[in-house]
Write a protein that holds these residues in place. Structure first.
Motif, PDB file in Angstrom:
ATOM      1  N   GLY A   7      69.637  44.972 103.633  1.00  0.00           N
ATOM      2  CA  GLY A   7      69.168  43.677 104.420  1.00  0.00           C
ATOM      3  C   GLY A   7      67.819  42.999 103.743  1.00  0.00           C
ATOM      4  O   GLY A   7      66.845  44.521 104.339  1.00  0.00           O
ATOM      5  N   VAL A   8      67.315  42.283 104.143  1.00  0.00           N
ATOM      6  CA  VAL A   8      65.911  41.803 103.453  1.00  0.00           C
ATOM      7  C   VAL A   8      65.139  41.150 104.925  1.00  0.00           C
ATOM      8  O   VAL A   8      65.474  39.894 105.205  1.00  0.00           O
ATOM      9  N   ALA A   9      63.948  41.208 104.947  1.00  0.00           N
ATOM     10  CA  ALA A   9      63.224  40.686 105.898  1.00  0.00           C
ATOM     11  C   ALA A   9      61.945  40.025 105.264  1.00  0.00           C
ATOM     12  O   ALA A   9      61.074  40.840 104.724  1.00  0.00           O
ATOM     13  N   VAL A  10      61.769  38.435 105.671  1.00  0.00           N
ATOM     14  CA  VAL A  10      59.795  38.678 105.157  1.00  0.00           C
ATOM     15  C   VAL A  10      59.335  37.662 106.060  1.00  0.00           C
ATOM     16  O   VAL A  10      59.632  36.452 106.914  1.00  0.00           O
ATOM     17  N   GLY A  14      54.315  29.707 105.947  1.00  0.00           N
ATOM     18  CA  GLY A  14      54.531  28.470 105.502  1.00  0.00           C
ATOM     19  C   GLY A  14      53.294  27.515 104.658  1.00  0.00           C
ATOM     20  O   GLY A  14      53.203  26.176 104.721  1.00  0.00           O
ATOM     21  N   ASN A  15      52.116  28.903 104.340  1.00  0.00           N
ATOM     22  CA  ASN A  15      51.789  28.658 103.055  1.00  0.00           C
ATOM     23  C   ASN A  15      51.600  29.598 102.281  1.00  0.00           C
ATOM     24  O   ASN A  15      51.007  28.989 101.327  1.00  0.00           O
ATOM     25  N   ARG A  16      52.394  29.628 102.185  1.00  0.00           N
ATOM     26  CA  ARG A  16      52.675  30.476 100.084  1.00  0.00           C
ATOM     27  C   ARG A  16      54.721  29.566  99.965  1.00  0.00           C
ATOM     28  O   ARG A  16      54.981  30.479  99.069  1.00  0.00           O
ATOM     29  N   PRO A  17      54.154  28.367 100.008  1.00  0.00           N
ATOM     30  CA  PRO A  17      56.007  28.423  99.564  1.00  0.00           C
ATOM     31  C   PRO A  17      56.324  28.505  98.490  1.00  0.00           C
ATOM     32  O   PRO A  17      57.489  29.094  98.052  1.00  0.00           O
ATOM     33  N   ALA A  18      55.218  27.806  97.166  1.00  0.00           N
ATOM     34  CA  ALA A  18      56.226  29.001  96.147  1.00  0.00           C
ATOM     35  C   ALA A  18      55.932  30.654  95.862  1.00  0.00           C
ATOM     36  O   ALA A  18      57.079  30.393  94.839  1.00  0.00           O
ATOM     37  N   LEU A  23      59.619  35.187  95.661  1.00  0.00           N
ATOM     38  CA  LEU A  23      59.662  36.202  96.411  1.00  0.00           C
ATOM     39  C   LEU A  23      61.613  36.268  96.351  1.00  0.00           C
ATOM     40  O   LEU A  23      62.327  37.554  95.806  1.00  0.00           O
ATOM     41  N   LEU A  24      61.893  35.162  96.927  1.00  0.00           N
ATOM     42  CA  LEU A  24      63.262  35.357  97.123  1.00  0.00           C
ATOM     43  C   LEU A  24      64.134  35.072  96.239  1.00  0.00           C
ATOM     44  O   LEU A  24      65.215  35.855  95.663  1.00  0.00           O
ATOM     45  N   VAL A  84      66.822  48.378 106.321  1.00  0.00           N
ATOM     46  CA  VAL A  84      66.123  47.090 106.468  1.00  0.00           C
ATOM     47  C   VAL A  84      64.902  46.993 104.998  1.00  0.00           C
ATOM     48  O   VAL A  84      64.491  48.077 105.478  1.00  0.00           O
ATOM     49  N   VAL A  85      64.770  45.770 104.652  1.00  0.00           N
ATOM     50  CA  VAL A  85      63.615  45.841 103.565  1.00  0.00           C
ATOM     51  C   VAL A  85      62.106  44.927 104.422  1.00  0.00           C
ATOM     52  O   VAL A  85      62.995  43.845 103.850  1.00  0.00           O
ATOM     53  N   ASP A  86      61.477  45.152 104.492  1.00  0.00           N
ATOM     54  CA  ASP A  86      60.480  43.727 104.927  1.00  0.00           C
ATOM     55  C   ASP A  86      59.566  44.621 103.343  1.00  0.00           C
ATOM     56  O   ASP A  86      59.376  44.365 103.106  1.00  0.00           O
ATOM     57  N   LEU A  87      58.936  42.512 103.125  1.00  0.00           N
ATOM     58  CA  LEU A  87      58.472  42.257 101.784  1.00  0.00           C
ATOM     59  C   LEU A  87      57.578  41.359 102.208  1.00  0.00           C
ATOM     60  O   LEU A  87      58.123  40.064 102.950  1.00  0.00           O
ATOM     61  N   ASP A  88      56.324  41.315 101.615  1.00  0.00           N
ATOM     62  CA  ASP A  88      55.474  39.717 102.072  1.00  0.00           C
ATOM     63  C   ASP A  88      55.810  38.793 101.051  1.00  0.00           C
ATOM     64  O   ASP A  88      56.400  39.234 100.240  1.00  0.00           O
ATOM     65  N   ASP A  89      55.621  37.574 102.227  1.00  0.00           N
ATOM     66  CA  ASP A  89      55.844  36.791 101.115  1.00  0.00           C
ATOM     67  C   ASP A  89      55.551  36.224  99.775  1.00  0.00           C
ATOM     68  O   ASP A  89      56.129  35.442  99.177  1.00  0.00           O
ATOM     69  N   ASP A  90      53.628  36.752  99.482  1.00  0.00           N
ATOM     70  CA  ASP A  90      53.298  37.087  98.297  1.00  0.00           C
ATOM     71  C   ASP A  90      53.649  38.034  97.166  1.00  0.00           C
ATOM     72  O   ASP A  90      53.051  38.013  96.198  1.00  0.00           O
ATOM     73  N   GLY A  91      54.763  38.732  97.778  1.00  0.00           N
ATOM     74  CA  GLY A  91      54.891  39.428  96.425  1.00  0.00           C
ATOM     75  C   GLY A  91      56.330  39.101  95.612  1.00  0.00           C
ATOM     76  O   GLY A  91      57.053  38.629  95.755  1.00  0.00           O
TER      77      GLY A  91
END
Length: 291
Positions: A7-10, A14-18, A23-24, A84-91
């Motif tokens: 599973g992936v968790a991010v 809300g300040n980096r939608p692009a 990432l997704l 579970v894999v945790d990823l930064d939202d700007d990665g």
């Protein structure tokens, strides 16, 4: 094919939608598809998410620890997750085989509790602070370590069921170390795998007053929660000296001192010192819990 389910968790504010969508997209291109993807809006509304991603919007920012625990709770509700894999939202996952290799490594080593990814910028450079060793050496050299990177890592759900989740009161700063020490004390392994890369923009940590206060407070909590009594003053003394030597700002040093005092006088949760054999194990791995 590995049978472990990923599973992936991010977390996002809300300040980096692009960047979040990029990432997704990189997750969707993995040759082993995650069984679930959970995106937590940490005190913010979420942008539109791709089909299949589960969104959770929180009315307040619970910090890194609290937000990740919400993601874990959601993954448990959805079920069928072993890792579970945790990823930064700007990665960005630049290789399509990251999740498959994570599953294979965890399957091959059932006692492997944590895999720490390598964080690299667009030019392939890895900052010193992104290598989970005292002696950095070659950032492309992997192996067993005593902590891990928050921006990109995997966690065994079986391990979390044994040792517990993220320390919510920490909010942010040193939450990875708290979890890592609990994992090591329970007999799990932590491995730095530099071939598993999360591409991340080159950044420096923000040195504001809140940062200094949280770092100092949580450092004290970490020692109070987990170190044998005789090591607590040694650990905190070493870090006090290092902070004084490294400090470039009087205001930052004052904020750090205030956070240190806060950590001393406030409760930190249940005290459960690690065993001396864990101290020795960490020492053999190159990072005794005094620095």
């Amino acid at each position: 094919m590995p049978h472990l389910r990923v599973g992936v968790a991010v977390l996002t504010m809300g300040n980096r939608p692009a960047e979040l969508h990029a990432l997704l997209d990189s997750v969707a291109k993995q040759d082993l598809q995650p069984v679930h993807v959970v995106v937590v809006g940490n005190g913010s509304p979420l942008p539109s998410l791709p089909h299949g991603a589960h969104g959770v919007e929180l009315s307040e920012n619970l910090g890194v620890s609290g937000g990740r625990n919400v993601a874990l709770d959601e993954l448990r509700k959805l079920g069928d997750v072993d890792v579970v894999v945790d990823l930064d939202d700007d990665g960005l996952l630049i290789s399509p085989d990251v999740l498959r290799r994570v599953a294979e490594l965890h399957e091959r080593e059932p006692e492997l509790g944590v895999i720490s990814f390598r964080i690299a910028d667009e030019l392939g450079r890895t900052q010193r602070r992104h290598v989970p060793r005292l002696r950095v050496g070659d950032p492309r050299r992997g192996g067993p370590v005593t902590t891990f990177l928050g921006g990109g890592h995997s966690l065994s759900m079986a391990m979390l069921d044994r040792i517990g989740d993220w320390p919510e009161d920490f909010f942010y700063a040193h939450e990875e170390t708290d979890l890592a020490w609990r994992a090591l004390d329970d007999g799990w392994r932590i491995r730095y795998e530099p071939d598993l890369v999360l591409q991340h923009p080159y950044t420096s940590p923000t040195r504001h007053a809140v940062y200094h206060r949280m770092v100092a407070r949580n450092r004290v909590w970490l020692a109070k929660r987990h170190l044998p009594a005789v090591l607590v003053p040694l650990y905190l003394g070493v870090w006090a000296v290092l902070t004084a030597v490294r400090s470039r700002s009087a205001a930052g040093l004052r904020a750090w001192a205030a956070g240190f005092a806060e950590g001393v006088r406030t409760p930190c949760g249940r005290r459960r010192p690690i065993r001396w054999r864990t101290v020795w194990r960490m020492t053999r791995l190159g990072r005794p819990p005094v620095i």
